[in-house]
Design an enzyme around this catalytic site. Structure first.
Site, PDB file in Angstrom:
ATOM      1  N   LYS A 199       0.803  -1.213   0.000  1.00  0.00           N
ATOM      2  CA  LYS A 199       0.000   0.000   0.000  1.00  0.00           C
ATOM      3  C   LYS A 199       0.841   1.272   0.000  1.00  0.00           C
ATOM      4  O   LYS A 199       0.489   2.271  -0.631  1.00  0.00           O
ATOM      5  CB  LYS A 199      -0.938   0.001   1.203  1.00  0.00           C
ATOM      6  CG  LYS A 199      -2.062  -1.026   1.114  1.00  0.00           C
ATOM      7  CD  LYS A 199      -2.994  -0.901   2.295  1.00  0.00           C
ATOM      8  CE  LYS A 199      -4.210  -1.799   2.173  1.00  0.00           C
ATOM      9  NZ  LYS A 199      -3.892  -3.216   2.240  1.00  0.00           N
TER      10      LYS A 199
ATOM     11  N   LYS B 273      -2.778   0.069   9.129  1.00  0.00           N
ATOM     12  CA  LYS B 273      -3.157  -0.845   8.053  1.00  0.00           C
ATOM     13  C   LYS B 273      -1.940  -1.627   7.585  1.00  0.00           C
ATOM     14  O   LYS B 273      -0.869  -1.058   7.376  1.00  0.00           O
ATOM     15  CB  LYS B 273      -3.744  -0.068   6.864  1.00  0.00           C
ATOM     16  CG  LYS B 273      -4.997   0.712   7.198  1.00  0.00           C
ATOM     17  CD  LYS B 273      -5.436   1.597   6.053  1.00  0.00           C
ATOM     18  CE  LYS B 273      -5.954   0.811   4.889  1.00  0.00           C
ATOM     19  NZ  LYS B 273      -6.529   1.693   3.838  1.00  0.00           N
TER      20      LYS B 273
ATOM     21  N   GLY C 137      -9.196  -7.052   3.054  1.00  0.00           N
ATOM     22  CA  GLY C 137     -10.274  -7.704   3.771  1.00  0.00           C
ATOM     23  C   GLY C 137     -10.358  -7.349   5.238  1.00  0.00           C
ATOM     24  O   GLY C 137     -10.952  -8.071   6.025  1.00  0.00           O
ATOM     25  N   GLY C 138      -9.753  -6.215   5.642  1.00  0.00           N
ATOM     26  CA  GLY C 138      -9.807  -5.804   7.040  1.00  0.00           C
ATOM     27  C   GLY C 138      -8.786  -6.475   7.923  1.00  0.00           C
ATOM     28  O   GLY C 138      -8.700  -6.169   9.117  1.00  0.00           O
TER      29      GLY C 138
ATOM     30  N   HIS D   9     -16.876   4.278   1.474  1.00  0.00           N
ATOM     31  CA  HIS D   9     -15.965   3.437   0.701  1.00  0.00           C
ATOM     32  C   HIS D   9     -16.582   3.262  -0.689  1.00  0.00           C
ATOM     33  O   HIS D   9     -17.563   2.538  -0.856  1.00  0.00           O
ATOM     34  CB  HIS D   9     -15.806   2.090   1.405  1.00  0.00           C
ATOM     35  CG  HIS D   9     -14.859   1.150   0.719  1.00  0.00           C
ATOM     36  ND1 HIS D   9     -13.982   0.360   1.412  1.00  0.00           N
ATOM     37  CD2 HIS D   9     -14.648   0.874  -0.576  1.00  0.00           C
ATOM     38  CE1 HIS D   9     -13.276  -0.364   0.560  1.00  0.00           C
ATOM     39  NE2 HIS D   9     -13.685  -0.072  -0.660  1.00  0.00           N
TER      40      HIS D   9
ATOM     41  N   HIS E   5     -14.292  -3.825   9.208  1.00  0.00           N
ATOM     42  CA  HIS E   5     -13.606  -3.424   7.973  1.00  0.00           C
ATOM     43  C   HIS E   5     -13.854  -4.396   6.822  1.00  0.00           C
ATOM     44  O   HIS E   5     -13.103  -4.397   5.851  1.00  0.00           O
ATOM     45  CB  HIS E   5     -12.102  -3.256   8.215  1.00  0.00           C
ATOM     46  CG  HIS E   5     -11.776  -2.287   9.305  1.00  0.00           C
ATOM     47  ND1 HIS E   5     -12.027  -0.939   9.210  1.00  0.00           N
ATOM     48  CD2 HIS E   5     -11.230  -2.484  10.532  1.00  0.00           C
ATOM     49  CE1 HIS E   5     -11.639  -0.347  10.316  1.00  0.00           C
ATOM     50  NE2 HIS E   5     -11.164  -1.257  11.139  1.00  0.00           N
TER      51      HIS E   5
ATOM     52  N   GLU F 260      -9.913   1.391  -5.206  1.00  0.00           N
ATOM     53  CA  GLU F 260     -10.729   1.732  -4.050  1.00  0.00           C
ATOM     54  C   GLU F 260     -10.382   3.133  -3.557  1.00  0.00           C
ATOM     55  O   GLU F 260      -9.206   3.483  -3.423  1.00  0.00           O
ATOM     56  CB  GLU F 260     -10.520   0.714  -2.932  1.00  0.00           C
ATOM     57  CG  GLU F 260     -10.870  -0.703  -3.362  1.00  0.00           C
ATOM     58  CD  GLU F 260     -11.028  -1.645  -2.180  1.00  0.00           C
ATOM     59  OE1 GLU F 260     -10.915  -1.190  -1.029  1.00  0.00           O
ATOM     60  OE2 GLU F 260     -11.288  -2.840  -2.427  1.00  0.00           O
TER      61      GLU F 260
ATOM     62  N   ARG G 253      -7.397  -7.928  -9.003  1.00  0.00           N
ATOM     63  CA  ARG G 253      -8.123  -9.189  -9.203  1.00  0.00           C
ATOM     64  C   ARG G 253      -9.606  -8.871  -9.341  1.00  0.00           C
ATOM     65  O   ARG G 253     -10.025  -7.723  -9.220  1.00  0.00           O
ATOM     66  CB  ARG G 253      -7.919 -10.107  -7.998  1.00  0.00           C
ATOM     67  CG  ARG G 253      -8.267  -9.413  -6.681  1.00  0.00           C
ATOM     68  CD  ARG G 253      -8.222 -10.345  -5.497  1.00  0.00           C
ATOM     69  NE  ARG G 253      -8.256  -9.654  -4.220  1.00  0.00           N
ATOM     70  CZ  ARG G 253      -9.330  -9.128  -3.655  1.00  0.00           C
ATOM     71  NH1 ARG G 253     -10.502  -9.201  -4.264  1.00  0.00           N
ATOM     72  NH2 ARG G 253      -9.260  -8.521  -2.487  1.00  0.00           N
TER      73      ARG G 253
END
Length: 641
Positions: free
Chosen positions: A116, A158, A164-165, A208, A234, A274, A296
């Site tokens: 990220k 994060k 996926g949280g 989101h 999340h 996102e 993906r």
């Protein structure tokens, strides 16, 4: 076009890919673990190959074994689905080195978006707005704590390799930072093999919103946005497309930013960009920031397919086989509105704790799209994500699509395991959600109402007694020669039934008396048609009537009392003990952490239910335990003088 592909995944996404492949005349090869030998995706595929034990590390994460299965069966390409190896660049390189085609982006593109922090630096360079925060390489806890102070609380920790949280924690105060950091890093290490984290400013009224993109390696198009703001822990719960309140100006700005992001890395195939959006003042083009790119297909892709009429899996196969992008940007249009609800085996009041069990009964509403990897009789395994199905509705307007979703959820029937079905149905009927007032905090604010025990209609209780007596299909079986038979029924409350005529029964339960009659169109109670349906199990009766109502069937021969043992902390599900925080003789207070259990790819902290002294620690870190296994025992409380 390929003649045969292998699907390196399981569950509903494997079934989804098989459906499209079959429509294109493409043969499919499934892979399966020992736990999935009888799974739905194995039955649907043309061929299936066993790849190892139930743990993902012993099966679905074994890239070399999967590639060998593709070569042995003559598959020309591998579709990764999502999760597992879908965003693993080393797997992509190994697939291509074996002379096979990877149905997805290049290893280079996956690496560009895999971490990220690096991805945000790349996006900023490409002119895509990014969230304020710390994305550097220094992982010293004190340095990260200082970065959090500089960003300003509240912040999000994060995992840089996350999704996926997992590996994500919200921190409100500086004094809670170190504990949250340790927890996030531990979960990130387990889930991704990389404990590194980044720090981001937490946006108070966040939405989101993500944009579906599709590229051919040079050019890309977008297929509009999805709103995924309804989340718990999340993780997404209900997604919709398009986003409520979206303006054409902001849609154009987000779409262009997403296309720039995809083209900046030479993206090929389906992907999702996102964005985190500040919805405090409505949707504005200067109030969205890049969060991450999922390289993906997404779980929620069906809502995009519903509003565009485009089969994204078909596009994946066509582009991967060498065809150009199937459509230009100006030919892709929005048609109506769509919702997707994720039906999980999980205990909502217990904090969305994943559940296991056998799906003794499973039925869906007719006329809606259902994506599922399970069938009645299948077992929800502790080894994998506990998703049962995705329920998708589409209509010309948002209000009509949401109403269809609510009706479909209320008509869905599941028995044998705990699910979030009632929670989803309430959420679909939530007035704020209906008005389009969505943000990522809505579920948290409304969780008490959304997870409160459902009110049980007295008619449902009366019919449950009939089912517990075995008379729900043949009520006349209760006649005697001279008089109607009144008899007691083994039920969670004192209950009696009395057959009073052909297909007529009087039920006494809960202080009330109910006249029940079986007509050709179903059971009527007190002269009112119910449309009730039943599932009768050995320990419980489930009545489906404006929701699912479960009633215990006690064994009249079992005289043992099974009261709760407040001095024992039990494993709520099968899992791996990651950590133990207490020792014998240690004093604990209510809410103190006792242990961490890892199950279904998530960490679950077990806390003390009462104050007391630890008498015994019955497990060690690294132990694999079954559901209900005793973990920590507190000393008995002394009786009051």
């Amino acid at each position: 076009m390929f003649s045969k592909i292998l699907i390196a995944n399981r569950g509903e996404i494997a079934c989804r890919v098989i459906d499209t492949a079959r429509s294109l005349g493409v043969a499919t090869v499934a892979v399966y673990s020992e736990a999935d030998a009888a799974a739905r995706h194995v039955a649907l595929a043309d061929e299936a190959v066993a790849i190892g034990g139930p743990r993902p590390a012993n099966s679905y994460l074994r890239g070399d074994v999967i590639i060998q299965a593709a070569l042995q069966t003559g598959a020309q390409a591998i579709h990764p689905g999502y999760g597992f190896l879908s965003e693993n660049p080393e797997f992509v390189e190994a697939v291509e080195a074996a002379g096979l085609t990877f149905i997805g982006p290049s290893a280079k593109a996956i690496r560009a978006m895999g971490l990220k922090d690096a991805a945000k630096a790349l996006m900023a360079k490409a002119g895509v707005p990014v969230v304020p925060g710390y994305h550097g390489e220094n992982q010293d806890p004190e340095h990260l704590a200082g970065a959090a102070e500089a960003v300003g609380y509240p912040v999000l920790i994060k995992a840089v390799a996350g999704g996926g949280g997992k590996g994500m924690r919200r921190v409100e105060r500086a004094q809670d930072f170190m504990e949250a950091l340790q927890s996030a890093q531990g979960e990130a290490q387990t889930a991704f093999g990389n404990p590194a984290v980044l720090i981001e400013k937490y946006i108070e009224m966040p939405r989101h919103i993500e944009v579906q993109v599709f590229g051919d390696g040079t050019h890309a198009v977008h297929l509009f946005e999805r709103d995924c703001s309804l989340q718990r822990r999340h993780q997404k719960v209900i997604e919709e497309a398009p986003a409520p309140g979206m303006t054409e100006e902001m849609r154009a700005a987000m779409g262009q930013a997403a296309v720039r992001a995809a083209e900046a890395i030479g993206y090929s195939g389906a992907g999702t960009v996102e964005f985190i959006v500040d919805g405090a003042e409505g949707l504005r083009p200067d109030r969205f920031w890049f969060m991450e790119m999922n390289t993906r297909l997404q779980v929620e892709h069906p809502v995009t397919e519903a509003i565009t009429g485009i089969d994204l899996v078909e596009w994946q196969l066509r582009v991967a086989s060498g065809e150009p992008l199937p459509a230009r940007q100006d030919t892709i249009q929005i048609q109506g509105h769509a919702f997707e609800a994720r039906l999980y085996a999980e205990d909502v009041p217990a904090g969305f704790l994943p559940a296991t069990g056998q799906l003794a009964h499973l039925a869906f509403a007719p006329g809606v799209r259902v994506e599922t990897g399970v069938r009645p009789g299948d077992v929800i395994s502790p080894w994998y994500d506990p998703m049962i199905a995705k329920i998708v509705t589409h209509a010309p307007t948002r209000a009509a699509a949401l109403n269809r979703l609510a009706v479909a959820l209320e008509a869905t029937e599941v028995a044998g395991t705990t699910t979030n079905l009632a929670f989803l149905a309430r959420l679909a009927r939530h007035p704020g959600f209906g008005a389009g007032q969505v943000d990522t905090g809505l579920i948290g604010r409304e969780i008490a109402a959304l997870s409160a025990p459902a009110e049980v209609p007295p008619q449902a209780r009366a019919l449950a007694v009939i089912a517990a007596a075995g008379l729900h299909e043949m009520p006349t079986a209760g006649f005697t020669l001279w008089a109607p038979l009144r008899r007691a029924v083994a039920f969670e409350d004192p209950a009696f039934v009395q057959v009073t005529g052909p297909n007529r029964i009087t039920v006494e339960v809960g202080g009330g008396s109910y006249d029940c009659a079986l007509h050709p169109d179903g059971w009527w109670v007190g002269g009112v048609k119910t449309k009730a349906r039943f599932h009768v199990g050995p320990d419980a009766v489930t009545v489906f009537m404006r929701g699912a109502h479960v009633f215990a069937r006690p064994d009249p021969l079992d005289r043992q009392a099974h009261g709760p043992a407040s001095d024992l902390t039990l494993a709520p599900m099968p899992g791996l003990v990651k950590a133990v925080f207490v020792a014998p003789g240690q004093r604990v207070e209510p809410g103190d952490r006792l242990a961490v259990l890892e199950a279904m790819k998530m960490e679950h902290t077990l806390c003390a239910a009462r104050a007391g002294e630890v008498a015994q620690v019955l497990v060690s870190p690294g132990a694999q335990v079954e559901a209900g296994a005793p973990l920590i025992q507190l000393a008995e409380e002394e009786a009051a003088a």
